[in-house]
Design an enzyme around this catalytic site. Structure first.
Site, PDB file in Angstrom:
ATOM      1  N   HIS A 135     -13.799  39.973 -35.112  1.00  0.00           N
ATOM      2  CA  HIS A 135     -13.539  41.363 -34.724  1.00  0.00           C
ATOM      3  C   HIS A 135     -14.336  41.748 -33.479  1.00  0.00           C
ATOM      4  CE1 HIS A 135     -12.006  42.680 -38.961  1.00  0.00           C
ATOM      5  NE2 HIS A 135     -11.293  41.718 -38.423  1.00  0.00           N
TER       6      HIS A 135
ATOM      7  N   SER B 159      -6.594  39.879 -36.417  1.00  0.00           N
ATOM      8  CA  SER B 159      -7.539  40.980 -36.265  1.00  0.00           C
ATOM      9  C   SER B 159      -8.316  40.929 -34.958  1.00  0.00           C
ATOM     10  CB  SER B 159      -8.526  40.999 -37.430  1.00  0.00           C
ATOM     11  OG  SER B 159      -7.850  41.079 -38.651  1.00  0.00           O
TER      12      SER B 159
END
Length: 171
Positions: free
Chosen positions: A141, A94
């Site tokens: 993230h 991610s």
């Protein structure tokens, strides 16, 4: 948890000593964590996102710049995860995928691509999801997003500088 996760997941250190982690010299975890996933749904979501956004970015910047952006974004995601939650076991691509989002956002703002603001909306939706769903690495993230955006900004600046210096030499 399996043996592979114990040996390759991103973690700084655990007090109980079962995992030594990055803080104890296991630097490879900064890379290997991006190749592990918690299950088929996690893997499918990441690979679908990579296919859609990564294909676009690779087409625009080329294979080697894409590879560089992806690797740097993955490392930035690992750094963000370690800063935000150093003792959490973290896996997934991610951070690197958020780096692809960040690079596309910079390209859109610089008018090298046009998506009608869809990249910004994609980033916002995914960040909201990151904050609302427990267990998602917010640091990973955000770190990946910032890493991808920063590197794309540098690549655009270097490209512009090179073009201007060549034009100045010709004139």
């Amino acid at each position: 948890r399996g043996a592979i996760v114990d040996e390759a997941a991103l973690i700084e250190a655990l007090a109980n000593g079962t995992l030594a982690g990055v803080a104890h010299g296991e630097w490879w975890r900064l890379f290997t964590a991006a190749f592990l996933h918690y299950g088929p749904i996690h893997l499918a979501l990441n690979m679908y996102s990579l296919y859609i956004t990564g294909s676009l970015l690779e087409h625009v910047v080329g294979r080697w710049r894409f590879l560089l952006l992806y690797a740097v974004s993955g490392l930035a995601g690992s750094a963000g995860a370690l800063i935000a939650s150093p003792n959490a076991i973290t896996v997934g691509a991610s951070g690197a995928i958020f780096g692809v989002f960040g690079a596309l956002f910079v390209l859109e703002r610089a008018r090298h691509i046009s998506s009608g603001g869809q990249i910004a909306a994609l980033i916002v939706i995914n960040l909201v999801f990151s904050f609302l769903v427990p267990g998602i690495s917010i640091g990973g993230h955000i770190g990946g997003l910032l890493g991808g955006a920063a590197l794309m900004s540098v690549l655009l600046y270097v490209r512009r500088s090179h073009v201007y210096s060549v034009a100045a030499e010709v004139a």
